[in-house]
Scaffold this motif. Structure first.
Motif, short mmCIF file in Angstrom:
data_model
loop_
_atom_site.label_atom_id
_atom_site.label_comp_id
_atom_site.label_asym_id
_atom_site.label_seq_id
_atom_site.Cartn_x
_atom_site.Cartn_y
_atom_site.Cartn_z
N THR A 25 3.62 5.89 -5.52
CA THR A 25 3.73 5.84 -6.97
C THR A 25 2.80 6.81 -7.67
O THR A 25 3.18 7.48 -8.62
CB THR A 25 3.43 4.40 -7.48
N LYS A 26 1.56 6.90 -7.19
CA LYS A 26 0.55 7.68 -7.91
C LYS A 26 0.05 8.93 -7.19
O LYS A 26 -0.53 9.81 -7.82
CB LYS A 26 -0.67 6.79 -8.21
N PHE A 27 0.24 9.00 -5.89
CA PHE A 27 -0.39 10.08 -5.11
C PHE A 27 0.63 10.77 -4.21
O PHE A 27 0.59 10.62 -2.98
CB PHE A 27 -1.56 9.53 -4.28
N SER A 28 1.53 11.52 -4.80
CA SER A 28 2.60 12.17 -4.02
C SER A 28 2.05 13.16 -2.99
O SER A 28 2.72 13.47 -2.02
CB SER A 28 3.57 12.88 -4.96
N TYR A 29 0.84 13.61 -3.18
CA TYR A 29 0.22 14.56 -2.25
C TYR A 29 -0.45 13.87 -1.05
O TYR A 29 -0.98 14.52 -0.17
CB TYR A 29 -0.80 15.46 -2.97
N PHE A 30 -0.40 12.55 -1.00
CA PHE A 30 -0.96 11.78 0.11
C PHE A 30 0.21 11.12 0.82
O PHE A 30 0.82 10.17 0.32
CB PHE A 30 -1.94 10.73 -0.43
N LEU A 55 0.83 -1.20 0.00
CA LEU A 55 0.00 0.00 0.00
C LEU A 55 0.87 1.26 0.00
O LEU A 55 0.58 2.21 -0.73
CB LEU A 55 -0.96 0.00 1.20
N ARG A 56 1.92 1.28 0.79
CA ARG A 56 2.81 2.45 0.81
C ARG A 56 3.34 2.73 -0.60
O ARG A 56 3.37 3.88 -1.05
CB ARG A 56 3.98 2.24 1.78
N THR A 108 -3.85 -8.21 -1.33
CA THR A 108 -4.60 -7.71 -0.19
C THR A 108 -3.74 -6.63 0.45
O THR A 108 -2.52 -6.75 0.47
CB THR A 108 -4.82 -8.86 0.83
N VAL A 109 -4.36 -5.55 0.94
CA VAL A 109 -3.59 -4.54 1.65
C VAL A 109 -4.14 -4.39 3.06
O VAL A 109 -5.33 -4.63 3.31
CB VAL A 109 -3.58 -3.17 0.93
N GLU A 110 -3.26 -3.99 3.96
CA GLU A 110 -3.64 -3.84 5.36
C GLU A 110 -3.21 -2.47 5.85
O GLU A 110 -2.12 -2.00 5.52
CB GLU A 110 -2.96 -4.94 6.19
#
Length: 178
Positions: free
Chosen positions: A84-89, A78-79, A147-149
């Protein structure tokens, strides 16, 4: 006739993040908000899924959708997806929450856009009041066997199946990122 207060779900926990597991497919939901600091229109995201699991139970409700706030990724998958796609998050310490979690940041002035405001304030980015607002949302579909946690707090969105039909969609691999 539009329906008021589409998001009827109160917080399922009271600012007490729980360990949450979501299986694919799940979504990164993108919307826009006005930055409180510089007044620019800036993108924001939320994780979303039709179901999730906690250590105690599996939650799945037909026709609904869950948005997750106060997210703290527990796994590298998830990190990496977020970086990769959301540098603002990215990580942020909230004085209001008295904890660190991953938060949206304005792409213009870098000010954190707090989850409480985005997820709990009626009419804000992840608390739509009118069905007509749903077309502004972008569902970024993530469909792999993974799956992500994460630690986080779920909020139920009533009529989530209708929401998904009205909103725009793109596959994760096609989303250019920011």
């Amino acid at each position: 006739m539009s329906v008021k207060y589409i998001k009827l779900g109160s917080k399922l926990s009271n600012f007490d993040p729980m360990i949450i597991t979501i299986n694919s497919p799940f979504f990164f939901i993108q919307n826009m908000t006005i930055c409180y600091k510089c007044n620019a229109n800036t993108p924001v995201i939320s994780l979303a899924a039709a179901s999730y699991k906690t250590l105690k139970e599996e939650i799945m409700e037909l026709n609904d959708l869950f948005f997750f706030s106060n997210v703290i990724p527990r796994d590298e998958i998830l990190r990496n997806l977020l970086k990769t796609k959301f540098s603002y998050f990215r990580p942020f310490f909230s004085k209001t929450a008295d904890q660190e979690y991953w938060a949206n940041h304005c792409v213009f002035c870098n000010a954190a856009q707090g989850d409480w405001f985005l997820h709990s304030e009626p009419g804000e980015a992840f608390f739509p009041l009118e069905e007509s607002e749903w077309k502004n949302y972008l569902f970024i579909n993530y469909s792999t066997v993974q799956t992500v946690e994460f630690d986080g707090e779920p909020t139920k969105i009533k009529n989530g199946n209708i929401f998904q039909k009205i909103a725009r969609h793109i596959d994760f691999g096609q989303f250019p990122g920011a």
